[in-house]
Design a protein around this motif. Structure first.
Motif: not given
Length: 294
Positions: A84-96, A199-209
């Motif tokens: 999850v933390f890696k997915a959060v970090e990666d959000l700043d690397q996204l481009r339009p 967004r990070a949880v979704k990108n990390a593929r953790i499905d637990d609500p």
């Protein structure tokens, strides 16, 4: 609340008995205890704000929160935390994308620091966002977080939390930057934190609500209880008003400890039989029990 108490009801006229009637009405409307508690928390904050006015009443209505059965107890494994933390970090690397759109706000790294502090301290999100630099003690001998502004605390119970090495490193990094002068996370907000986390949880593929930001608090408490076995310590660390609250929420950890205790007893007997008699009883269920418990 407006529909129950009336749109023109003076807050000062609401009594403890009125609050009890409100709770009963909420339950009769099939609202979950957690939903009722959140509404009571809102009412409680209004009572406290009224009391703090110069002409406010000396006493305010008192009430008890409802016991929440099946409260969220999801905890992150260390691998899930890293994902999850890696997915959060990666959000700043996204481009339009090809259709461009408005400029992307590159602030995920700031919220990553917030999440890192939450999982290391067990603080509630609101408590962390309300931190001021004066609440932190970072000297050669002490690393402490003092939560003492009562109106900002859910239970109204002040407490002091020691910082882990990771937590202190985050605070020092934030302070060395051109951060907000009021507090380490004073420039962040709850809504944006929840958006980035989702967004990070979704990108990390953790499905637990139940994998919401509050699970960081449960994760910290679960790890602390497993490491120490000290329920009183966890109560004080989290700021629960009673030991029963802590015991109810983390009863599953206590059950795990009991199983480990039983396995330890069984292992002790096996060691005695091995050293004293040079043999072990050939019971597969005995082996299965030990393997399963450990």
């Amino acid at each position: 609340m407006k529909s129950f108490f009336g749109p023109h009801r003076h807050l000062q006229s609401i009594s403890s008995e009125d609050v009890k009637l409100y709770i009963n009405a909420q339950l009769a409307a099939n609202n979950a205890p957690g939903t009722v508690n959140r509404r009571l928390a809102c009412l409680g904050r209004m009572f406290k704000a009224m009391q703090e006015c110069s002409d406010g009443p000396k006493t305010i209505p008192r009430f008890r929160y409802l016991k929440e059965e099946g409260a969220r107890k999801f905890t992150l494994s260390y691998d899930q935390e890293s994902s999850v933390f890696k997915a959060v970090e990666d959000l700043d690397q996204l481009r339009p994308g090809p259709q461009r759109g408005p400029p992307r706000k590159l602030d995920a790294h700031r919220y990553l620091e917030l999440f890192q502090v939450l999982v290391e301290t067990g603080m509630r999100l609101g408590e962390a966002l309300s931190l001021r630099w004066g609440d932190l003690t970072m000297t050669a001998s002490d690393s402490l977080i003092k939560l003492h502004r009562i109106k900002k605390l859910k239970t109204g119970r002040a407490r002091t939390i020691p910082m882990t090495e990771t937590c202190r490193t985050v605070f020092e990094r934030v302070r060395q930057r051109d951060s907000h002068p009021s507090g380490p996370f004073a420039d962040l907000n709850k809504r944006r934190a929840e958006h980035i986390w989702s967004r990070a949880v979704k990108n990390a593929r953790i499905d637990d609500p139940e994998c919401v930001i509050h699970c960081l608090r449960h994760t910290c408490a679960t790890r602390l209880l497993r490491a120490t076995g000290n329920l009183v310590l966890v109560r004080d660390w989290l700021g629960h008003t009673t030991i029963q609250t802590t015991a109810d929420i983390y009863a599953h950890i206590e059950s795990e400890s009991m199983l480990l205790g039983a396995a330890a007893l069984a292992a002790s007997r096996r060691a005695h039989l091995r050293t004293s008699h040079g043999w072990l009883p050939d019971h597969s269920c005995f082996e299965d029990f030990i393997d399963g418990a450990t």
